[in-house]
Design a protein around this motif. Structure first.
Motif, short mmCIF file in Angstrom:
data_model
loop_
_atom_site.label_atom_id
_atom_site.label_comp_id
_atom_site.label_asym_id
_atom_site.label_seq_id
_atom_site.Cartn_x
_atom_site.Cartn_y
_atom_site.Cartn_z
N ALA A 85 0.83 -1.21 0.00
CA ALA A 85 0.00 0.00 0.00
C ALA A 85 0.86 1.25 0.00
O ALA A 85 0.54 2.25 -0.68
N VAL A 86 1.97 1.22 0.76
CA VAL A 86 2.88 2.37 0.76
C VAL A 86 3.51 2.56 -0.61
O VAL A 86 3.62 3.69 -1.13
N VAL A 87 3.91 1.45 -1.26
CA VAL A 87 4.49 1.55 -2.60
C VAL A 87 3.46 2.09 -3.58
O VAL A 87 3.78 2.93 -4.46
N ALA A 88 2.21 1.64 -3.47
CA ALA A 88 1.17 2.14 -4.37
C ALA A 88 0.93 3.63 -4.15
O ALA A 88 0.73 4.39 -5.12
N MET A 89 0.94 4.09 -2.91
CA MET A 89 0.75 5.52 -2.66
C MET A 89 1.88 6.34 -3.24
O MET A 89 1.66 7.44 -3.78
N ILE A 90 3.11 5.82 -3.16
CA ILE A 90 4.24 6.53 -3.77
C ILE A 90 4.09 6.63 -5.28
O ILE A 90 4.31 7.69 -5.88
N LEU A 91 3.67 5.53 -5.91
CA LEU A 91 3.47 5.56 -7.36
C LEU A 91 2.33 6.48 -7.76
O LEU A 91 2.41 7.20 -8.78
#
Length: 382
Positions: A85-91
């Motif tokens: 979820a953190v990686v998706a928010m960064i993207l």
């Protein structure tokens, strides 16, 4: 008067069992169910094989590994989902920054749908495959729970194994794109009924998840009596099984809390049972308590040696298995880690021999002078 016929049975023990604990077939043994005199001590203990499963590698080496079950893997999945979820928010944040830079003529619903699909593939497929490949089967969630993904033969996974696991997980497990309720139920049933806790991705990729950290409870280790150490080093303990050794260990750790006459009866019963299984027998005059202590201490010493050999084999087949990763160890800057293969010490330097003394000249002649090689190319005088 004829001699009695020899009877077959266990070897005579130097420690006779108490009469109250001897049945018609001889002393009580550890194999009986309910009839054992020390069954209460052996029950409830966790043997080493009850928590681990044996895996045989291609080199016919047995590895004792403990498969991860649904509970630990579910917690690891929750941690991995939070990281994703953190990686998706960064993207998504990067997409929002770059979105105004795209020409307005190219912005439409198809472009937005393409960006969503690309972010989904990056987060749910390529990211798990890349992380498991780079970390040798340890995603953030698995590393936090002490888990690791390995091949069926015990070796480390490759990129194709990690990609297959992530692809099956994306399609039918988590988040699942095909028939969500049915595929979730099938994946859960597969893990519950699998003897090694494998999910559909593990079955397709030929992998499994194991525990790197094993629980180690308190185990009483008695010291070796010095007077029995030479005898214990030459004994054959192959017939002393794990159940009998566990009963002896628990008795030695609790015998001060037991009351008479039960303590003496149980001590003599255990000594009689162990005495029939060890060869050569104990020296004459040895008390039952030091005898049991010596047998258990010697068995522990031999098991420790076998464990060291097994860890050497595991380290050769699975480098770094069960050890702290180097990036988790703090070191002072500028200090190099110790080399696992230290160099041998340099041989001591030998001083050169002293120059030889010149030969004394004969009386009436000049002493000989050492001749130095000539550097010019002119011929020597005739």
């Amino acid at each position: 008067m004829t001699a009695p016929a020899p009877t077959s049975g266990p070897a005579p023990s130097a420690f006779p069992a108490p009469s109250g604990l001897v049945g018609t077939d001889g002393p009580a043994t550890a194999s009986g169910s309910g009839s054992s005199a020390y069954g209460s001590f052996a029950s409830g203990s966790l043997a080493s094989g009850s928590l681990a499963s044996g895996f045989v590698t291609a080199e016919a080496v047995a590895l004792e590994l403990r498969p991860a079950r649904l509970g630990s893997r579910a917690i690891a999945l929750m941690i991995d989902v939070m990281v994703q979820a953190v990686v998706a928010m960064i993207l998504v944040a990067l997409t929002g920054i770059l979105w105004p830079l795209i020409p307005s003529v190219l912005v439409d619903e198809a472009l937005l749908d393409t960006v969503i699909r690309v972010v989904t593939v990056l987060v749910l497929l390529l990211y798990p495959a890349y992380v498991e490949t780079r970390t040798n089967g340890r995603s953030p969630g698995k590393s936090a729970m002490g888990l690791r993904v390995i091949r069926e033969d015990g070796g480390p996974i490759r990129p194709r194994h990690a990609f297959t696991r992530a692809l099956i997980g994306l399609a039918v497990e988590w988040p699942g794109l095909l028939m969500l309720p049915l595929t979730w139920a099938g994946s859960l049933a597969t893990m519950l009924f699998s003897d090694k806790g494998r999910r559909l991705g593990d079955l397709a990729a030929g992998t499994l998840v194991i525990h790197e950290r094993r629980p180690s409870g308190f185990r009483y280790v008695p010291p070796m009596p010095p007077e029995l150490a030479p005898w214990a080093a030459t004994t054959d303990l192959s017939t002393v099984d794990d159940e009998l050794a566990e009963a002896v260990r628990q008795f030695l750790s609790r015998h001060t809390d037991l009351h008479e006459p039960h303590r003496s009866q149980l001590l003599r019963s255990l000594a009689a049972e162990v005495g029939t299984r060890v060869t050569p027998p104990a020296p004459p005059g040895v008390a039952p308590l030091p005898f049991l202590t010596a047998v258990l201490a010697e068995r522990r010493r031999r098991s420790a040696a076998q464990l060291v050999n097994g860890r050497l084999v595991s380290e050769r087949l699975l480098p770094g298995f069960g050890q702290t990763r180097p990036y988790l160890v703090r070191r002072d800057p500028g200090v190099l880690p110790p080399s696992p293969h230290p160099r041998p010490p340099a041989p001591p330097s030998v001083p050169p021999p002293p120059p030889a003394a010149p030969f004394p000249a004969a009386p009436g002649t000049a002493p000989l002078r050492p001749q130095t090689p000539s550097t010019d190319d002119s011929p020597a005088p005739g």
